[in-house]
Motif scaffolding. Structure first.
Motif, PDB file in Angstrom:
ATOM      1  N   TRP A 198       0.731  -1.143  -0.054  1.00  0.00           N
ATOM      2  CA  TRP A 198       0.025  -0.113   0.101  1.00  0.00           C
ATOM      3  C   TRP A 198       0.865   1.140   0.006  1.00  0.00           C
ATOM      4  CZ3 TRP A 198      -3.779  -2.733  -1.174  1.00  0.00           C
ATOM      5  CH2 TRP A 198      -4.015  -3.914  -0.570  1.00  0.00           C
ATOM      6  N   LYS A 206       2.398   4.421  -1.076  1.00  0.00           N
ATOM      7  CA  LYS A 206       2.052   5.518  -2.006  1.00  0.00           C
ATOM      8  C   LYS A 206       3.079   6.599  -2.023  1.00  0.00           C
ATOM      9  CE  LYS A 206      -2.484   5.134  -3.415  1.00  0.00           C
ATOM     10  NZ  LYS A 206      -3.716   6.067  -3.964  1.00  0.00           N
ATOM     11  N   HIS A 210      -7.821  -1.872  -3.806  1.00  0.00           N
ATOM     12  CA  HIS A 210      -7.947  -1.320  -2.393  1.00  0.00           C
ATOM     13  C   HIS A 210      -7.038  -0.183  -2.018  1.00  0.00           C
ATOM     14  CE1 HIS A 210     -10.981  -4.242  -1.270  1.00  0.00           C
ATOM     15  NE2 HIS A 210     -10.087  -5.309  -1.864  1.00  0.00           N
ATOM     16  N   ASP A 243      -6.625   2.888  -3.104  1.00  0.00           N
ATOM     17  CA  ASP A 243      -7.168   4.298  -2.554  1.00  0.00           C
ATOM     18  C   ASP A 243      -8.081   4.413  -1.225  1.00  0.00           C
ATOM     19  OD1 ASP A 243      -6.511   5.506  -4.814  1.00  0.00           O
ATOM     20  OD2 ASP A 243      -8.331   5.237  -5.980  1.00  0.00           O
ATOM     21  N   ASP A 244      -8.650   3.186  -0.993  1.00  0.00           N
ATOM     22  CA  ASP A 244      -9.170   2.823   0.077  1.00  0.00           C
ATOM     23  C   ASP A 244      -8.275   2.938   1.466  1.00  0.00           C
ATOM     24  OD1 ASP A 244     -11.507   2.290   2.053  1.00  0.00           O
ATOM     25  OD2 ASP A 244     -11.002   0.197   2.039  1.00  0.00           O
ATOM     26  N   GLU A 294      -5.208   4.105   1.518  1.00  0.00           N
ATOM     27  CA  GLU A 294      -4.952   5.567   1.521  1.00  0.00           C
ATOM     28  C   GLU A 294      -5.585   6.283   2.549  1.00  0.00           C
ATOM     29  OE1 GLU A 294      -3.517   9.391  -0.745  1.00  0.00           O
ATOM     30  OE2 GLU A 294      -4.163   7.851  -1.951  1.00  0.00           O
ATOM     31  N   ASN A 295      -7.111   6.287   2.216  1.00  0.00           N
ATOM     32  CA  ASN A 295      -8.089   7.138   3.165  1.00  0.00           C
ATOM     33  C   ASN A 295      -7.967   6.706   4.600  1.00  0.00           C
ATOM     34  OD1 ASN A 295      -8.940   8.553   0.804  1.00  0.00           O
ATOM     35  ND2 ASN A 295     -10.340   7.294   0.365  1.00  0.00           N
ATOM     36  N   ARG A 296      -7.919   5.391   4.637  1.00  0.00           N
ATOM     37  CA  ARG A 296      -7.985   4.802   6.240  1.00  0.00           C
ATOM     38  C   ARG A 296      -6.697   5.186   6.941  1.00  0.00           C
ATOM     39  NH1 ARG A 296      -9.746  -1.476   5.986  1.00  0.00           N
ATOM     40  NH2 ARG A 296     -11.715  -1.233   4.925  1.00  0.00           N
ATOM     41  N   TRP A 297      -5.435   5.253   6.160  1.00  0.00           N
ATOM     42  CA  TRP A 297      -4.361   5.644   6.747  1.00  0.00           C
ATOM     43  C   TRP A 297      -4.337   7.046   7.413  1.00  0.00           C
ATOM     44  CZ3 TRP A 297       0.504   3.548   8.223  1.00  0.00           C
ATOM     45  CH2 TRP A 297       1.257   4.660   8.334  1.00  0.00           C
ATOM     46  N   PHE A 298      -4.787   7.941   6.277  1.00  0.00           N
ATOM     47  CA  PHE A 298      -4.581   9.371   6.751  1.00  0.00           C
ATOM     48  C   PHE A 298      -5.651   9.737   7.978  1.00  0.00           C
ATOM     49  CE2 PHE A 298      -2.667   9.781   2.464  1.00  0.00           C
ATOM     50  CZ  PHE A 298      -1.216  10.229   3.003  1.00  0.00           C
ATOM     51  N   THR A 299      -6.851   8.901   7.738  1.00  0.00           N
ATOM     52  CA  THR A 299      -7.706   9.111   8.904  1.00  0.00           C
ATOM     53  C   THR A 299      -7.412   8.712  10.080  1.00  0.00           C
ATOM     54  OG1 THR A 299      -9.592   8.924   7.222  1.00  0.00           O
ATOM     55  CG2 THR A 299     -10.053   8.432   9.560  1.00  0.00           C
ATOM     56  N   ILE A 323      -1.122  14.643   3.200  1.00  0.00           N
ATOM     57  CA  ILE A 323      -0.429  14.131   2.235  1.00  0.00           C
ATOM     58  C   ILE A 323       0.721  14.847   2.051  1.00  0.00           C
ATOM     59  CG2 ILE A 323      -0.354  13.607  -0.493  1.00  0.00           C
ATOM     60  CD1 ILE A 323      -3.565  13.219  -0.135  1.00  0.00           C
TER      61      ILE A 323
END
Length: 755
Positions: free
Chosen positions: A652, A654, A735, A737-738, A740-745, A751
């Motif tokens: 994952w 990025k 998965h 993008d999903d 990535e969103n979970r990580w930053f949340t 970013i």
């Protein structure tokens, strides 16, 4: 064994003459200890020769080795403490730092105590009745074996195989189709010459001309299908270095498809599967080979100890079963090993009856097994060809063999090795079964372990080459591949000799029973698994790992224990760690660490924050799901000595941020299957030492690094850039993008920008 003492003598000699001088005010004491041990080494080699014959001598050698290890530990810790102070810029005047004064005083006391104990052992020498080697078994003569200039090592053939090779080769090449695969099997017990016969067939000129391509694969008890397929592809296809790198990390299914596509264009091909152990192995292997079509001839030459496996592979054809040699053939093979050149053949013919009788007595102890005959003959080939010298060997055989037992004949070949060759041979016992090892790699490992003794002006690499030649001449190791110039390229150990090396190594003093008793252990490999052993011994192992402060190399696979590891920050000698398997967090790591591999660890926190602070780390391998995060950072002062960095299969990741000033000594970088990575880190453009960049990445990423691409300016200064395109697995593509969103949340980070 004498190995520990000889290694310490070399290390102390280097420290005493080292211009950097880490010994400071304890140099006189260390030099005195070095001189004491130097006086003991010649006597120690004679004692080592009697190591297996006398319990008192065995105990004497053990105590001297233990003192050597105590001295090595004490000196290593002191040097490490001095290095730490110098790294921080503190050691300018020794007397200004009381802690180092105390450390130096303690070291002096330890050395003096050790010297007193060494003197007591020295006083015991006359009571042990240890006699020097006879001239024919001297280390000096053994050294001469490798310096004779003879690089054309003879291939010892098992007598009587020529007609069998002819018969089986014709069977392989006959035109009539014999089912999906034409299987020709060679069976028999270990040491009969199955592999020798198969190799003789494989290398025949008519066989090579008949088949469009052919491949040889050793099948160990714990083989991996991916490795088998890769080895076949490597032999039948012409591959660039980039292709080899890419194929080495592909799954078995991909390799199977690649091999099948290639073989569709071939008329005939031959696979040799050496040493198959079970019918299940044959089913797996057969299922991975492409089905012959359009009158193709796919031939398989199979060797196995189990006749049932051979009959299962081909229920119709009868396997070729090798037999033990008769008395005449046994003697013929024995003399063939001893007398290798045409000149020697004349000497063989002139042997008197007494020497022929001695030869027959030794051959009789080998139970007509070719491997035992060849190894014992190799031992005789290093001796003077006199009645006295041969009688000494016969006496050794009679002492060492309680009965007619060929396996003990193999063990005698180890007992009679010169002391400088024993650790070199035992090191082969660390290899997995049927493992082929490159000549240069084995020599480097020996050098790193301190096994090699200086010889005149020779480089250590040349000394290692001579040791390999000596082991070859004694037939204790086999050449797996030859170079075009007639020199060995790689070696392999027969499994009976591998068992010998392993069993002799187990007799060493570092195994005393109980994990927590291994105080002086230098290298530890823990291979866990799904058998529940970690549930039973895990807590004891955890405690032992914390206390094994003498460790130098540590390998942990599927460690278990909830993914918890003790801190290794106090392990001053530990320079290499390999961790394979899930862990909760990184353990404390020592500053002495120079090589680290983390594989399948699935860490949730950015490991670079910790790893970049290791001051001596030179090689870092992070592979196969080491990190589950999306962002990874290398700061401006991170990784000051790192030279090689491998990043493989991050699911994952990025954003990899490399700040200017990070990794100032990096030479080789591999970015392999970082499927979600947005860009080449901008900090790479500041790393002027970078010589090679391998990129096994998706097409979209590779477009960025082409000349004129968005990332071209960051890498254009690198002399060697190797791109290789791979596809993003469907699960990752779905998965990314999903995740990535979970990580930053979860982390609350923003970013990052490219640097």
């Amino acid at each position: 064994m004498a190995t520990g003492v000889l290694t310490l003598v070399q290390k102390l000699g280097s420290l005493v003459t080292d211009e950097v001088n880490y010994l400071l005010e304890v140099k006189p004491e260390v030099e005195s200890l070095h001189n004491e041990l130097m006086l003991m080494t010649a006597y120690l080699k004679d004692a080592d020769a009697m190591h297996n014959k006398c319990e008192r001598v065995k105990e004497w050698v053990r105590q001297l080795r233990e003192l050597a290890f105590q001295a090595e530990d004490a000196i290593d810790v002191f040097v490490y403490q001095v290095m730490q102070k110098r790294r921080d810029g503190f050691v300018w005047k020794f007397t200004k730092y009381p802690k180092l004064l105390i450390d130096a005083h303690n070291l002096r006391r330890k050395i003096e105590d050790i010297k007193v104990k060494i003197q007591k052992l020295s006083d015991l020498k006359p009571t042990l009745e240890i006699h020097p080697f006879e001239e024919g078994n001297s280390s000096a003569q053994a050294h001469q074996l490798g310096t004779s200039g003879d690089k054309n090592f003879p291939y010892i053939d098992v007598v009587g195989l020529q007609s069998e090779a002819e018969e089986l080769a014709n069977l392989l090449m006959q035109e009539a189709p014999l089912g999906r695969f034409s299987v020709v099997s060679i069976t028999g017990m270990g040491g009969l010459g199955k592999t020798t016969l198969a190799r003789k067939i494989y290398n025949r000129g008519d066989v090579k001309r008949h088949f469009d391509c052919q491949a040889w694969v050793y099948i160990s008890k714990e083989y991996k299908m991916r490795d088998v397929l890769y080895k076949i592809i490597e032999q039948v296809m012409v591959l660039s270095e980039a292709e080899k790198v890419a194929l080495a990390s592909m799954e078995a299914g991909v390799l199977e498809t690649r091999l099948s596509d290639f073989l569709k264009e071939k008329k005939n091909y031959l696979f040799v599967l050496d040493d198959i152990w079970a019918t299940e192995d044959w089913d797996r292997l057969k299922g991975s080979f492409p089905v012959p079509r359009n009158n193709q001839q796919c031939r398989v030459l199979l060797t196995t100890r189990d006749e049932g496996v051979a009959r299962y592979a081909d229920p119709i054809a009868s396997p070729h079963k090798l037999q033990l040699l008769d008395e005449d053939k046994s003697l013929e093979l024995f003399l063939q090993v001893i007398f290798k050149s045409p000149v020697d053949r004349d000497a063989e013919a002139s042997l008197n009856e007494e020497m022929k009788d001695l030869a027959k007595k030794m051959v009789a102890k080998c139970d007509r097994l070719p491997l035992a005959i060849v190894v014992l003959g190799g031992l005789l080939s290093t001796r003077r060809r006199t009645v006295v010298a041969w009688k000494n060997v016969v006496d050794s055989v009679n002492w060492y063999l309680d009965s007619s037992n060929c396996h003990k004949a193999l063990a005698l070949s180890y007992v009679e090795l010169p002391s400088h060759l024993k650790p070199c041979f035992l090191y082969f016992g660390l290899l997995p079964e049927d493992t082929e090892i490159q000549r240069e790699r084995m020599i480097r490992l020996w050098v790193a372990e301190g096994f090699l003794e200086p010889r005149g002006n020779l480089r250590m690499e040349d000394v290692g080459g001579e040791c390999l030649e000596e082991l070859m001449q004694r037939n204790l190791i086999q050449v797996a591949k030859w170079k075009s110039n007639g020199e060995p390229e790689s070696f392999i150990l027969h499994d009976l000799l591998l068992n010998l090396a392993t069993s002799e190594a187990r007799k060493g003093d570092w195994i005393k029973g109980g994990l927590e008793m291994l105080k002086g252990l230098r290298e530890l490999r823990v291979l866990g698994g799904e058998d529940g052993l970690m549930d039973i011994f895990g807590e004891a192992l955890y405690r032992a790992l914390a206390n094994l402060v003498s460790l130098e190399v540590l390998y942990l696979q599927d460690y278990g224990i909830g993914g918890l590891l003790p801190s290794f920050s106090g392990h001053a000698h530990l320079y290499e760690i390999n961790i394979v398997g899930c862990i909760n967090e990184l353990p404390g790591l020592p500053w002495s660490l120079t090589k680290l591999r983390l594989a399948c660890t699935h860490l949730m926190e950015d490991m670079m924050v910790t790893l970049e602070k290791l001051p001596n780390l030179k090689e870092l391998i992070l592979d196969w799901h080491p990190y589950e995060g999306v962002v990874m950072r290398c700061s401006a002062t991170g990784f000051p000595k790192l030279e090689n960095l491998t990043l493989l299969y991050f699911d994952w990741l990025k954003y990899w941020v490399v700040e200017e000033g990070a990794m100032p000594n990096l030479r080789i970088l591999e970015m392999n299957r970082l499927f979600g990575l947005k860009w080449v880190p901008g900090g790479l453009k500041h790393i002027t030492t970078l010589q090679k960049l391998t990129l096994v990445m998706p097409k979209e990423f590779l477009e960025r690094i082409k000349e004129g691409g968005e990332d071209w300016q960051k890498i254009k200064h690198i002399p060697s850039i190797i791109p290789w395109e791979v596809e993003i697995p469907e699960i990752n593509a779905q998965h990314l993008d999903d995740m990535e969103n979970r990580w930053f949340t979860r982390t609350g980070e923003v970013i990052p920008d490219d640097h």
